[in-house]
Design an enzyme around this catalytic site. Structure first.
Site, PDB file in Angstrom:
ATOM      1  N   LYS A  22      20.082  16.001 -28.514  1.00  0.00           N
ATOM      2  CA  LYS A  22      19.550  15.126 -29.649  1.00  0.00           C
ATOM      3  C   LYS A  22      20.406  14.581 -30.619  1.00  0.00           C
ATOM      4  CE  LYS A  22      17.112  16.462 -32.991  1.00  0.00           C
ATOM      5  NZ  LYS A  22      16.970  16.077 -34.512  1.00  0.00           N
ATOM      6  N   ASN A  23      21.078  15.440 -31.296  1.00  0.00           N
ATOM      7  CA  ASN A  23      22.106  14.911 -32.349  1.00  0.00           C
ATOM      8  C   ASN A  23      23.162  14.237 -32.137  1.00  0.00           C
ATOM      9  OD1 ASN A  23      20.026  16.009 -34.207  1.00  0.00           O
ATOM     10  ND2 ASN A  23      21.004  18.004 -34.692  1.00  0.00           N
ATOM     11  N   CYS A 117      13.264  15.968 -47.410  1.00  0.00           N
ATOM     12  CA  CYS A 117      12.183  16.473 -46.299  1.00  0.00           C
ATOM     13  C   CYS A 117      12.070  18.371 -46.416  1.00  0.00           C
ATOM     14  CB  CYS A 117      12.609  16.273 -44.858  1.00  0.00           C
ATOM     15  SG  CYS A 117      14.356  17.111 -44.327  1.00  0.00           S
ATOM     16  N   ARG A 122      18.222  16.564 -49.374  1.00  0.00           N
ATOM     17  CA  ARG A 122      18.904  15.692 -48.345  1.00  0.00           C
ATOM     18  C   ARG A 122      19.522  14.444 -48.819  1.00  0.00           C
ATOM     19  NH1 ARG A 122      17.035  16.741 -42.571  1.00  0.00           N
ATOM     20  NH2 ARG A 122      19.223  16.183 -41.970  1.00  0.00           N
ATOM     21  N   ASP A 320      20.837  25.042 -37.687  1.00  0.00           N
ATOM     22  CA  ASP A 320      19.855  24.690 -37.029  1.00  0.00           C
ATOM     23  C   ASP A 320      19.419  25.968 -36.033  1.00  0.00           C
ATOM     24  OD1 ASP A 320      19.877  22.203 -37.684  1.00  0.00           O
ATOM     25  OD2 ASP A 320      20.688  21.275 -36.309  1.00  0.00           O
ATOM     26  N   ARG A 412       9.940  16.647 -31.750  1.00  0.00           N
ATOM     27  CA  ARG A 412      11.024  15.960 -32.001  1.00  0.00           C
ATOM     28  C   ARG A 412      12.327  16.407 -31.558  1.00  0.00           C
ATOM     29  NH1 ARG A 412      11.851  16.743 -37.761  1.00  0.00           N
ATOM     30  NH2 ARG A 412      13.659  15.301 -36.999  1.00  0.00           N
TER      31      ARG A 412
HETATM   32  N1  EPU Z   1      24.842  16.350 -48.359  1.00  0.00           N
HETATM   33  C1  EPU Z   1      25.003  15.660 -49.413  1.00  0.00           C
HETATM   34  N2  EPU Z   1      25.316  14.503 -49.682  1.00  0.00           N
HETATM   35  C2  EPU Z   1      25.196  13.674 -48.355  1.00  0.00           C
HETATM   36  C3  EPU Z   1      24.824  14.420 -47.243  1.00  0.00           C
HETATM   37  C4  EPU Z   1      24.736  15.487 -47.136  1.00  0.00           C
HETATM   38  O1  EPU Z   1      25.208  16.758 -50.416  1.00  0.00           O
HETATM   39  O2  EPU Z   1      25.780  12.558 -48.548  1.00  0.00           O
HETATM   40  C5  EPU Z   1      24.583  17.543 -47.818  1.00  0.00           C
HETATM   41  C6  EPU Z   1      23.186  17.972 -47.392  1.00  0.00           C
HETATM   42  O3  EPU Z   1      22.200  18.265 -48.381  1.00  0.00           O
HETATM   43  C7  EPU Z   1      23.394  19.496 -46.821  1.00  0.00           C
HETATM   44  C8  EPU Z   1      25.014  19.228 -46.545  1.00  0.00           C
HETATM   45  O4  EPU Z   1      25.365  18.193 -47.037  1.00  0.00           O
HETATM   46  O5  EPU Z   1      23.486  20.317 -47.770  1.00  0.00           O
HETATM   47  C9  EPU Z   1      25.023  18.953 -44.905  1.00  0.00           C
HETATM   48  O6  EPU Z   1      24.217  17.983 -44.511  1.00  0.00           O
HETATM   49  P1  EPU Z   1      24.538  16.782 -43.430  1.00  0.00           P
HETATM   50  O7  EPU Z   1      24.806  15.398 -44.059  1.00  0.00           O
HETATM   51  O8  EPU Z   1      25.655  17.446 -42.303  1.00  0.00           O
HETATM   52  O9  EPU Z   1      23.235  16.840 -42.458  1.00  0.00           O
HETATM   53  P2  EPU Z   1      22.735  15.243 -41.672  1.00  0.00           P
HETATM   54  O10 EPU Z   1      23.942  14.812 -41.030  1.00  0.00           O
HETATM   55  O11 EPU Z   1      21.812  14.611 -42.274  1.00  0.00           O
HETATM   56  C10 EPU Z   1      22.761  16.849 -39.177  1.00  0.00           C
HETATM   57  C11 EPU Z   1      21.799  17.345 -38.322  1.00  0.00           C
HETATM   58  C12 EPU Z   1      20.832  18.446 -38.883  1.00  0.00           C
HETATM   59  C13 EPU Z   1      21.753  19.394 -39.062  1.00  0.00           C
HETATM   60  C14 EPU Z   1      22.846  19.023 -40.179  1.00  0.00           C
HETATM   61  C15 EPU Z   1      23.643  20.302 -40.458  1.00  0.00           C
HETATM   62  C16 EPU Z   1      21.298  15.098 -37.048  1.00  0.00           C
HETATM   63  C17 EPU Z   1      20.256  14.110 -36.525  1.00  0.00           C
HETATM   64  N3  EPU Z   1      20.781  16.042 -37.853  1.00  0.00           N
HETATM   65  O12 EPU Z   1      21.999  16.345 -40.369  1.00  0.00           O
HETATM   66  O13 EPU Z   1      19.643  18.609 -37.817  1.00  0.00           O
HETATM   67  O14 EPU Z   1      20.948  20.350 -39.583  1.00  0.00           O
HETATM   68  O15 EPU Z   1      23.500  17.991 -39.654  1.00  0.00           O
HETATM   69  O16 EPU Z   1      24.198  20.692 -39.338  1.00  0.00           O
HETATM   70  O17 EPU Z   1      22.438  15.203 -36.367  1.00  0.00           O
HETATM   71  C18 EPU Z   1      17.854  19.190 -36.907  1.00  0.00           C
HETATM   72  O18 EPU Z   1      18.382  18.894 -35.659  1.00  0.00           O
HETATM   73  O19 EPU Z   1      16.951  19.936 -36.833  1.00  0.00           O
HETATM   74  C19 EPU Z   1      18.607  19.005 -38.150  1.00  0.00           C
HETATM   75  C20 EPU Z   1      17.995  18.974 -39.132  1.00  0.00           C
END
Ligand code: EPU
Length: 436
Positions: A22-23, A117, A122, A320, A412
């Site tokens: 999915k991701n 969320c 986030r 995850d 989801r």
């Molecule tokens: N963060 C920041 N600033 C940003 C972006 C992120 O401080 O601009 C912080 C976040 O708050 C968090 C960390 O950096 O503490 C990592 O967040 P990341 O941006 O890597 O998360 P994401 O890209 O929004 C994806 C996955 C998540 C998974 C995370 C971490 C997708 C669609 N989502 O989210 O998956 O937990 O990476 O590996 O790829 C799930 O599938 O249930 C899910 C939540």
């Protein structure tokens, strides 16, 4: 509202085939905005998030079609649309991954700012910082991120934040940089296999990318990208969830299409717990390619040992799978400690596990889990996708009946989870519970 009713205590036996990730699928679908030619994606799971991304791309001028179990076909028919509206973005935070591709290809992007969320605030500051470094003007107007640039310019971009890199931020900046003028160097890039998969697809579209899978990615911009036919990497989180479902029920399960090389940290922890994964097609020699697909059989000792788990960016233990391993460690013979380093508040499942007789004590970003002989079935409330998966696992092992409410979270991220578990012999059914 749908719920799962689980009568626990059955050992799982049989075979599961893992779907595409999915991701990986979400940013890959968004990358179709970068080209006017058709994009075909194979092994895309049938999930609510995929449908939502399809709806979003549709309003952004990309037609998304799929026949039955076939591949997903995406084709841009109107490259004048630049807005990702609030109504869709609020249903799925991952909508943010249309930002980079839309800006790079269409010169402007208006994307509703995703809110927080259940797993934390986030923020998206790193995404915006990255696009600004590429020369975009970025502002906030009435709740929308508005980014503009006639053509992006290559630059050195640092994507490290207080909790490590950002997965979707790396996807956004890397995708945008493919069409920028000149060379972009992304430092502190996310190394997750889903980012590497995106790089592979973009490269097949004509992008020039090196270093994906490492913290430094180099992108040399090109003028245009072509269409592509791409098969997704298998979903390491779905695989890890079913591996732990097998382990928690002391089952005997064969996992097909398992990305074992993306699960090294998980396998390492599970081996210490006493759960072993045996490749049935022989141990593959180590390779630099992160795209191994194996069939593995899960065999576990009756006695589960306690361990320490720390979630970290890839190749560390994935956040995850934190809720799922917590459910497993609730049944271990001693005290385990789980520390969450990516989303320090991602613990809403703890209170629900306590309702099932678990002994967990949270202290900031860590939880002390003291194993118990058995969990008791109870009605529990799912709060997010992975927390729900942890509760289902606990329900499979518990004595008596567990009702996991709000399973729309699970829909989801897991295709037909109850059907897969039924096939493995679990006593689980989906019921419609009237909303309170
Ligand atoms: N963060 C920041 N600033 C940003 C972006 C992120 O401080 O601009 C912080 C976040 O708050 C968090 C960390 O950096 O503490 C990592 O967040 P990341 O941006 O890597 O998360 P994401 O890209 O929004 C994806 C996955 C998540 C998974 C995370 C971490 C997708 C669609 N989502 O989210 O998956 O937990 O990476 O590996 O790829 C799930 O599938 O249930 C899910 C939540």
């Amino acid at each position: 509202m749908d719920a799962f009713v689980i009568h626990g205590g059955r050992r799982l036996r049989g075979t599961v085939r893992i779907h595409g990730a999915k991701n990986a699928a979400l940013p890959l679908m968004a990358a179709s905005l970068l080209t006017d030619e058709p994009v075909t994606l194979r092994d895309v799971p049938r999930l609510a998030d995929i449908r939502n991304m399809g709806r979003l791309l549709d309003v952004m001028g990309v037609s998304v079609q799929r026949a039955d179990d076939g591949p997903l076909h995406l084709a841009t028919h109107d490259s004048g649309k630049c807005e990702a509206p609030y109504d869709i973005v609020r249903t799925m935070r991952a909508s943010i991954c249309v930002l980079g591709p839309t800006l790079a290809r269409r010169g402007e992007a208006r994307v509703s700012m995703p809110g927080g969320c259940n797993i934390g605030d986030r923020p998206v500051d790193l995404h915006l910082r990255g696009l600004k470094a590429l020369g975009a003007e970025v502002g906030l107007e009435s709740g929308y991120i508005v980014a503009r640039a006639k053509r992006l310019r290559g630059a050195r971009v640092f994507l490290g934040g207080p909790f490590g890199s950002t997965v979707l931020g790396t996807a956004n900046v890397m995708s945008a940089a493919t069409l920028a003028e000149g060379t972009t160097i992304i430092e502190s890039a996310a190394c997750e296999p889903e980012v590497t998969d995106l790089a592979h697809m973009l490269t097949a579209m004509g992008a020039r990318i090196s270093g994906a899978g490492s913290p430094r990615i180099v992108v040399e911009g090109v003028d245009r990208l072509a269409g592509v036919d791409h098969t997704l990497v298998p979903d390491r989180i779905e695989a890890g969830t079913y591996i732990m479902a097998a382990a928690i029920t002391n089952g005997d399960v064969l996992i097909e299409n398992c990305p074992t090389d993306s699960l090294t940290a998980v396998i390492d922890r599970l081996e210490e717990v006493g759960v072993n994964l045996e490749p049935t097609d022989g141990a593959a020699p180590p390779t630099e390619q992160q795209n191994l697909r194996q069939s593995v059989r899960i065999a576990s000792d009756r006695r589960l040992e306690p361990v320490q788990v720390v979630t970290q960016p890839f190749p560390g233990f994935p956040t995850d799978l934190q809720a799922q391993i917590m459910a497993l460690l609730c049944m271990a013979d001693g005290n385990s400690i789980i520390t969450e380093k990516i989303f320090p508040d991602r613990f809403l499942h703890v209170a629900e596990l306590l309702r099932m007789g678990a002994r967990c004590l949270r202290n900031g970003p860590s939880v002390l889990v003291s194993g118990v002989h058995h969990l008791e079935g109870a009605p529990v409330m799912a709060s997010d996708l992975r927390a729900s998966a942890g509760l289902v696992l606990a329900g499979l092992a518990a004595r008596g009946t567990t009702t996991v409410n709000r399973v729309y979270h699970l829909d989801r991220g897991y295709e037909g989870m109850e059907l897969t578990l039924q096939q493995l012999g679990a006593d689980i059914e989906r019921v419609d519970v009237p909303a309170a």
